[in-house]
Structures are given as structure tokens and as C-alpha cells.
Design an enzyme around this catalytic site. Structure first.
Site, mmCIF file in Angstrom:
data_model
loop_
_atom_site.group_PDB
_atom_site.id
_atom_site.type_symbol
_atom_site.label_atom_id
_atom_site.label_comp_id
_atom_site.label_asym_id
_atom_site.label_seq_id
_atom_site.Cartn_x
_atom_site.Cartn_y
_atom_site.Cartn_z
ATOM 1 N N GLU A 95 0.759 -1.239 -0.106
ATOM 2 C CA GLU A 95 0.105 -0.051 -0.046
ATOM 3 C C GLU A 95 0.954 1.166 -0.040
ATOM 4 O O GLU A 95 2.066 1.329 0.474
ATOM 5 C CB GLU A 95 -0.945 0.183 1.291
ATOM 6 C CG GLU A 95 -1.917 -1.199 1.021
ATOM 7 C CD GLU A 95 -2.970 -1.285 2.153
ATOM 8 O OE1 GLU A 95 -3.955 -1.924 1.975
ATOM 9 O OE2 GLU A 95 -2.423 -1.035 3.502
ATOM 10 N N CYS A 108 3.678 8.591 0.936
ATOM 11 C CA CYS A 108 4.005 7.576 2.053
ATOM 12 C C CYS A 108 4.240 6.185 1.247
ATOM 13 O O CYS A 108 3.251 5.776 0.934
ATOM 14 C CB CYS A 108 3.043 7.548 3.214
ATOM 15 S SG CYS A 108 3.439 6.342 4.442
ATOM 16 N N CYS A 115 6.756 -6.981 6.733
ATOM 17 C CA CYS A 115 7.699 -6.288 7.655
ATOM 18 C C CYS A 115 8.591 -7.244 8.291
ATOM 19 O O CYS A 115 8.086 -8.384 8.518
ATOM 20 C CB CYS A 115 7.099 -5.134 8.562
ATOM 21 S SG CYS A 115 8.369 -4.083 9.270
ATOM 22 N N CYS A 119 6.846 -4.905 15.655
ATOM 23 C CA CYS A 119 6.251 -3.925 16.621
ATOM 24 C C CYS A 119 4.851 -4.304 16.881
ATOM 25 O O CYS A 119 4.062 -4.636 16.110
ATOM 26 C CB CYS A 119 6.084 -2.570 15.905
ATOM 27 S SG CYS A 119 7.879 -2.011 15.377
ATOM 28 N N CYS A 122 1.768 -2.232 15.468
ATOM 29 C CA CYS A 122 1.681 -1.972 14.125
ATOM 30 C C CYS A 122 0.897 -3.289 13.411
ATOM 31 O O CYS A 122 1.308 -4.375 13.473
ATOM 32 C CB CYS A 122 2.955 -1.754 13.459
ATOM 33 S SG CYS A 122 2.852 -1.368 11.834
ATOM 34 N N GLY A 166 6.790 -2.022 5.937
ATOM 35 C CA GLY A 166 8.305 -2.604 5.808
ATOM 36 C C GLY A 166 9.122 -1.555 6.663
ATOM 37 O O GLY A 166 9.004 -0.626 6.995
ATOM 38 N N SER A 221 11.572 5.529 14.887
ATOM 39 C CA SER A 221 10.492 5.245 15.738
ATOM 40 C C SER A 221 10.795 4.990 17.141
ATOM 41 O O SER A 221 11.388 3.700 17.227
ATOM 42 C CB SER A 221 9.666 4.096 14.971
ATOM 43 O OG SER A 221 9.368 4.622 13.710
ATOM 44 N N LEU A 222 10.866 5.870 17.990
ATOM 45 C CA LEU A 222 11.484 5.689 19.231
ATOM 46 C C LEU A 222 10.546 4.897 20.196
ATOM 47 O O LEU A 222 10.719 4.040 20.766
ATOM 48 C CB LEU A 222 12.089 6.902 19.595
ATOM 49 C CG LEU A 222 13.014 6.934 20.845
ATOM 50 C CD1 LEU A 222 14.137 6.022 20.634
ATOM 51 C CD2 LEU A 222 13.241 8.152 21.270
ATOM 52 N N HIS A 223 9.310 5.704 20.596
ATOM 53 C CA HIS A 223 8.204 5.248 21.456
ATOM 54 C C HIS A 223 8.577 5.144 22.542
ATOM 55 O O HIS A 223 7.601 4.965 23.689
ATOM 56 C CB HIS A 223 7.465 4.085 20.594
ATOM 57 C CG HIS A 223 6.984 4.128 19.321
ATOM 58 N ND1 HIS A 223 6.211 5.269 18.770
ATOM 59 C CD2 HIS A 223 7.204 3.424 18.227
ATOM 60 C CE1 HIS A 223 5.919 5.289 17.683
ATOM 61 N NE2 HIS A 223 6.595 4.154 17.215
ATOM 62 N N CYS A 340 -0.880 5.831 10.010
ATOM 63 C CA CYS A 340 0.369 5.238 10.340
ATOM 64 C C CYS A 340 0.088 3.802 10.984
ATOM 65 O O CYS A 340 -0.644 3.799 11.916
ATOM 66 C CB CYS A 340 1.066 6.004 11.350
ATOM 67 S SG CYS A 340 2.285 7.323 10.707
HETATM 68 N N1 SAH Z 1 9.291 0.537 9.881
HETATM 69 C C1 SAH Z 1 9.621 2.059 9.720
HETATM 70 C C2 SAH Z 1 8.391 2.536 8.910
HETATM 71 C C3 SAH Z 1 7.118 2.088 9.027
HETATM 72 S S1 SAH Z 1 5.900 2.438 10.251
HETATM 73 C C4 SAH Z 1 9.473 2.397 10.950
HETATM 74 O O1 SAH Z 1 9.403 1.749 11.957
HETATM 75 O O2 SAH Z 1 9.805 3.742 11.218
HETATM 76 C C5 SAH Z 1 5.731 4.521 10.039
HETATM 77 C C6 SAH Z 1 5.473 4.859 11.463
HETATM 78 O O3 SAH Z 1 4.256 4.571 12.067
HETATM 79 C C7 SAH Z 1 6.356 4.438 12.563
HETATM 80 O O4 SAH Z 1 6.827 5.547 13.253
HETATM 81 C C8 SAH Z 1 5.714 3.417 13.520
HETATM 82 O O5 SAH Z 1 6.124 3.387 14.758
HETATM 83 C C9 SAH Z 1 4.296 4.210 13.302
HETATM 84 N N2 SAH Z 1 3.173 3.191 13.788
HETATM 85 C C10 SAH Z 1 3.019 1.883 13.371
HETATM 86 N N3 SAH Z 1 1.933 1.333 14.087
HETATM 87 C C11 SAH Z 1 1.363 2.648 14.300
HETATM 88 C C12 SAH Z 1 -0.027 2.943 14.915
HETATM 89 N N4 SAH Z 1 -0.817 1.842 15.094
HETATM 90 N N5 SAH Z 1 -0.500 3.953 15.072
HETATM 91 C C13 SAH Z 1 0.315 4.842 15.080
HETATM 92 N N6 SAH Z 1 1.566 4.913 14.593
HETATM 93 C C14 SAH Z 1 2.072 3.766 14.213
#
Ligand code: SAH
Length: 347
Positions: A95, A108, A115, A119, A122, A166, A221-223, A340
Site C-alpha cells: 500500500e 508515504c 515487514c 512492533c 503495528c 516494511g 520510531s522511538l516510542h 500510520c
Molecule cells: N518500519 C519503519 C517505517 C514504517 S512505520 C518505522 O518503524 O519507522 C511508520 C510509523 O508509523 C512509525 O513511526 C511507526 O512506529 C508508526 N506506527 C506503527 N503503528 C502505528 C499505529 N498503530 N499508530 C500510530 N503509529 C504507528
């Protein structure tokens, strides 16, 4: 030769294409012309190459295929966001999303089918990784969205984020080849400054990017800035630890002088305390950076819930007080599962 045995012509470099024409007794210049059709003009068939003779086009058709993508289904959100289900030449689907704002249109794009990483929050992580995308498959997504941007918003695409399906750094060579074409004058000629590669954080590859002198921007993507918390929501963090990540980011900044963006979702009961904010502040101090607080897009998992407005406000106040730029990003395209973390080939 049946089409499965034929080589994808876009796997050839310009030099290889020129050599091929020479070996056919033709002029190497023919290679340049065909190369322009394949990339700059993004032709999907040899028939489209109108300044190439019929005989040459037949010869190309006999020897090669152009493995192009096909936008199978396009969904438009009430907020103008467009989500494409993109069919690859082998039938797999990824997508890609177009996100318009008043000042820019952002693509995007996906880098893998499924992937490599895991995570917990996700939707894409629930699909297992099927394969890496080829450079032309990444490039084609951008070309398709550029066309949609011109058609529906009357302006070309202005920015690209690798935040689709991915982990881009797990498909690094193809990513770089695609970006070369996107930024090169023989491709789309976009500025690398308008491209952001988002990674879950693969330290070895972040160092490699810095060594390679890449010119695009980096988002991580730190979180969480706390090792145990991050490992609980991003299990690969047990291997690619925050300590390694931190060191690689310091290295990145030293080499590139390019500020890092940290993407961060605040979840109820997971990372919504003052201790979590303080750990983020500490992490931000290692290298010049800013924070993007992303709204959580639910993916049918009770473990994750968007934190309260008070918790978000606490993050914003603390970060600002400590001199760290922070933006709160609202989700786009939620009604069509284009936000996202929601990309999961539901259709
Ligand atoms: N693998 C890469 C790019 C894809 S994810 C990465 O991790 O950065 C793109 C962004 O969406 C990342 O910052 C990820 O942490 C965030 N993301 C994933 N699942 C999400 C969700 N359910 N809600 C909001 N952001 C999310």
C-alpha cells in the site's frame, strides 16, 4: 522465451543497457533513449517508446519485460488522503498513501511486502515479511502518487516519507537505488532534502547510511527511551538495544550534521508517566533532534490505547521546557485505514 524467463529490463544499469545495444550492433545512444523511457518517462510498455523503431521495440519485447506496478484499488478519504493498493508483477500487494496539506503533498511509500520487524502496535507487523521491494517497485509508487497529486490537487508531489509497509533499512540497497532514481536528473529530480526515511532503529544500518553520506532525512520510531519498555512493545529492541541505537545516532549526527526526528506514540499505561517523558528528554539530548508525537491508530488490540490529553500535554510541556522542538501530528486518512501503522492489505 516466455515472459517468466525474460529479464526485467529495469534491473539493468544505464551502462549495461548501452552495452546491450552495442552487442546488438546498434548505437549505444539507443541505450540512453530507452533508459529515459524506462525511468524519466516511466513507460510501462515498449510500445510506448515512440521514438524507437518498430524493429527495435520488437527485439526488446522478445528479450525483456518491464515489471511495472498497477494501482489495483484507490480509496479517497474525506480529508483528501488517497490510499493505493498496489499490485506487484508477481501478484503481491503493498500500500502507498498520498497525504495532502495546504502547503505540500506527501507520498508515504512502502519498502517491503509485509515487514521484517515485530512492533506490537503495528498492523503491518502482523503480515509476515514476504519479500523486499525492487528499486523500480519503490520508484513506481512515487511516480503513481505524483500523477495523482497533479490530477487531484493540481500540483506535483513535494515530499516523500518511507513510512509505509516494511522496514526500509532492512532493504537498504534497493532503497538507495530507488532514491538515486527519485533524486537523479535521469529520474524525477526531486531534492533528497524532501525525502525522509523512517526506521524502527537498526544501528548497524544507521552507521552505514552515515558512512555512505546520504542526503535524505532520518526519522526514528522511538516510542520509548526506556530499554525495558521499548523491548516490551518493539521486541527486536532486545537485539538492537537503545544503547546501540543511541551510539549510532550520535555517529549519524557527527557525520551528517542532519537533525533526527523521533516519532513517538503515547499509550495509556505504557509510556504516559513523567518518568517516560524524562527518559525521552534524556535520549533527545544525545544528538540534535525533534519529536513528532503521533496519534495512535487503533489496530484491534486491547493492549494499546491512546493516552489521555493530559499525558500528551505533559509531554509537550516538558519537552518544550527542556528546549526540544515537539509537534503533535494528527492522523490522516483514518476512515480508509491509511494512517500510520494501519497498512495491512485489508482489501
Ligand atoms: N518500519 C519503519 C517505517 C514504517 S512505520 C518505522 O518503524 O519507522 C511508520 C510509523 O508509523 C512509525 O513511526 C511507526 O512506529 C508508526 N506506527 C506503527 N503503528 C502505528 C499505529 N498503530 N499508530 C500510530 N503509529 C504507528
Amino acid at each position: 522465451m516466455d515472459s517468466l524467463q525474460k529479464k526485467d529490463i529495469r534491473a539493468l544499469s544505464k551502462k549495461q543497457l548501452r552495452d546491450f545495444f552495442e552487442s546488438q550492433g546498434d548505437n549505444t545512444y539507443r541505450g540512453d533513449q530507452v533508459y529515459e523511457w524506462l525511468w524519466k518517462k516511466a513507460a510501462h510498455s515498449f510500445a510506448a517508446m515512440t521514438n524507437i523503431s518498430k524493429d527495435t521495440r520488437k527485439m526488446l519485447t522478445d528479450n525483456f519485460v518491464i515489471n511495472h506496478i498497477q494501482v489495483d484499488r484507490m480509496q479517497r478519504s474525506t480529508d483528501g488522503t488517497i490510499k493505493n493498493a498496489v499490485r506487484l508483477h508477481d501478484g503481491l500487494i503493498v500500500e502507498s498513501v498520498l497525504i495532502p496539506t495546504s502547503s505540500r503533498t506527501t507520498a508515504c511509500v512502502s519498502s517491503q511486502v509485509g515487514c521484517s520487524l515485530d512492533c506490537k502496535f503495528c498492523a503491518t507487523a502482523r503480515l509476515k515479511k514476504m519479500r523486499n521491494l525492487n528499486p523500480d517497485e519503490i520508484y513506481d509508487q512515487v511516480v503513481a502518487i505524483d500523477k495523482q497529486s497533479r490530477l487531484y490537487h493540481g500540483r506535483p508531489l513535494s515530499n516523500i516519507v518511507f513510512m509505509g509497509m516494511g522496514e526500509p533499512l532492512m532493504n537498504y540497497n534497493n532503497l538507495l537505488k530507488a532514491i538515486d532514481k527519485i533524486t537523479g536528473i535521469e529520474g524525477l529530480g526531486m531534492s533528497p532534502k524532501r525525502i525522509t526515511v523512517s526506521t524502527s532503529g537498526v544501528p548497524k544500518m544507521i552507521r552505514k547510511m552515515a558512512d555512505d553520506g546520504v542526503k535524505f532525512k532520518l526519522a526514528v520510531s522511538l516510542h520509548s527511551g526506556i530499554e525495558s519498555v521499548r523491548t516490551s512493545i518493539m521486541p527486536f529492541n532486545a537485539t538492537f538495544t537503545l544503547t546501540d541505537l543511541r551510539e549510532s545516532l550520535i555517529y549519524w549526527y557527527t557525520k551528517t550534521k542532519s537533525r533526527i526526528t523521533y516519532e513517538y506514540v503515547v499509550w495509556k499505561g505504557i509510556n504516559d508517566t513523567q518518568k517516560d517523558v524524562d527518559a525521552l528528554v534524556a535520549f533527545c539530548k544525545f544528538a540534535p533532534s525533534k519529536v513528532n508525537l503521533i496519534e495512535y491508530n487503533p489496530i484491534d488490540d486491547d493492549a494499546f490505547k491512546q493516552a489521555s490529553d493530559e499525558a500528551i500535554a505533559m509531554y509537550v510541556t516538558t519537552l518544550e521546557k527542556r528546549g526540544i522542538t515537539v509537534t503533535v501530528r494528527r492522523s490522516r486518512g483514518k476512515d480508509i485505514d491509511a494512517a500510520c501503522g494501519q497498512l495491512a492489505n485489508k482489501s
